[in-house]
Design an enzyme around this catalytic site. Structure first.
Site, PDB file in Angstrom:
ATOM      1  N   LYS A  67       0.817  -1.210   0.000  1.00 59.47           N
ATOM      2  CA  LYS A  67       0.000   0.000   0.000  1.00 59.47           C
ATOM      3  C   LYS A  67       0.855   1.267   0.000  1.00 59.47           C
ATOM      4  O   LYS A  67       0.381   2.340  -0.364  1.00 59.47           O
ATOM      5  CB  LYS A  67      -0.932   0.005   1.214  1.00 59.47           C
ATOM      6  N   ASP A  68       2.118   1.150   0.407  1.00 60.84           N
ATOM      7  CA  ASP A  68       3.017   2.313   0.381  1.00 60.84           C
ATOM      8  C   ASP A  68       3.167   2.872  -1.032  1.00 60.84           C
ATOM      9  O   ASP A  68       3.428   4.065  -1.211  1.00 60.84           O
ATOM     10  CB  ASP A  68       4.410   1.945   0.916  1.00 60.84           C
TER      11      ASP A  68
END
Length: 412
Positions: free
Chosen positions: A110-111
């Protein structure tokens, strides 16, 4: 480029306003009015850094951003907070290539999108002359929460509130969120699962009277979930980058099709692969990998989406989802009939299920293949892969490898 709701209630929305809104006022998701083609040849794209490639791809979708604004967002996101200059390297272990999306600050894929979303949001609010404080409401099954809180931590003019299912995330993920620094970050556990959290957030967005009250008090709601188009667009980039890396290394020839297997929960990650393919990236079949919560697998096989089933807590919690929100975008892309999408989503809300036509199911089968794996199979896959190659994979990747193994065996 303009955006419209999958359910027909809004159209002609600018990219920056779609990012600020997060969700359309009719409850639908914003989609572009057309899918652009790759801006350069694969040979030219393969010579670009991750940052330069991100600018080339994202400018096609964020057309009201100036070159300077987009460059600011990209360079601010993909910097030394990632532990490798490649940002998203591709490594070969055994017969497979692994696209590593865990090199960001929170160690979660998700980064890749949540490192840039705060900057996109900041520029978007300024472009639309929005004075209210942006309140980000986010539901998480584990990874999104910490990545979103880290991304928005200290960002002026924002508050972020994350809701997660009690006992539905790993102890490590829970500690990550509870120990997050920043006066504008907040986290709360709910009784229920991720679907309950996500549905609750959507209900808040759909409550027009509540939204008006907040506006009067100087607050405007938005989202950091993958329902926000500002999450989806950055994810398209790493599929193009992965293909280009393999070209550069001589592992692929120009135009050769690449099959990708994606661990899938809310359907955002694999939807980004679909958009990349529609842009002209030579991707083959998109393998949609599910864990024991195999609502997507059953849907692709039968054309019936049915969330009325037992909910399983697994070792791959980011996939412990029975309502895959981004599937709505895919259905719109293949069907383009807002009234049908509205009907499907109403049926899902009221009856917990809907059924698409045989024609739609056939269209999905042209691009997608789905399968599922159980926890025990995933654990065995992790062990066997490490034994054979020395490579350590996480439980989500293991589910994707299980499906890749099955697909390759089936294809002979």
């Amino acid at each position: 480029m303009e955006y419209q709701s999958t359910r027909g209630g809004e159209s002609g929305v600018s990219p920056s306003l779609a990012i600020v809104k997060g969700l359309a006022k009719d409850g639908g998701l914003f989609v572009p009015d057309s899918v652009p083609k790759l801006p350069l040849s694969l040979r030219e794209l393969s010579e670009l850094s991750y940052q330069d490639l991100a600018c080339e791809i994202m400018k096609l979708y964020l057309t009201d951003f100036t070159e300077e604004e987009l460059r600011f967002c990209v360079d601010s996101a993909y910097d030394k907070k990632f532990d490798t200059v490649e940002i998203a390297p591709v490594v070969k272990k055994g017969a497979y290539y692994y696209l590593e999306l865990f090199h960001g600050k929170t160690l979660a894929f998700k980064d890749m999108a949540l490192s840039i979303l705060p900057y996109l949001m900041k520029v978007s609010t300024k472009k639309n002359n929005i004075k209210e404080k942006i309140v980000i409401l986010t539901a998480t099954s584990g990874d999104t929460g910490k990545a979103a809180m880290e991304g928005f931590c200290g960002v002026e003019g924002t508050e972020i509130i994350v809701f997660y299912p009690e006992d539905g995330v790993s102890p490590f993920q829970e500690r990550q969120m509870k120990t997050q620094k920043g006066e504008n970050t907040h986290v709360a556990a709910i009784l229920g699962n991720f679907d309950d959290a996500q549905s609750g957030v959507k209900r808040i967005f759909a409550d027009e009277a509540f939204r008006e009250k907040l506006l009067e008090k100087g607050y405007r709601l938005s989202s950091a979930n993958s329902i926000n188009i500002g999450r989806l667009v950055p994810q398209i980039v790493y599929y193009v980058y992965a293909y280009c890396q393999l070209l550069k290394k001589g592992e692929l020839s120009f135009g050769e099709k690449l099959t990708v297997s994606v661990p899938t929960g809310n359907f955002g990650n694999i939807l980004a692969a679909y958009f990349a393919k529609e842009m002209g990236l030579p991707l083959g079949t998109l393998l949609c990998a599910s864990n024991e919560n195999k609502v997507l697998t059953d849907f692709f096989h039968t054309g019936i989406y049915d969330k009325n089933r037992p909910f399983h807590l697994t070792t791959s919690p980011s996939m412990d989802i029975l309502i895959s929100s981004n599937l709505e975008r895919l259905l719109y892309e293949i069907h383009k009939k807002e009234e049908d999408i509205e009907r499907f989503m109403t049926d899902l809300k009221e009856r917990g299920r809907y059924q698409i036509s045989e024609e739609m199911q056939k269209l999905l089968g042209e691009d997608f293949y789905s399968g599922s794996g159980k926890d025990g199979e995933g654990s065995a896959c992790i062990f066997q892969t490490f034994k054979e190659t020395g490579y350590i994979m996480d439980p989500h990747t293991a589910v994707a490898k299980l499906l890749a193994d099955h697909y390759c065996y089936k294809k002979g």
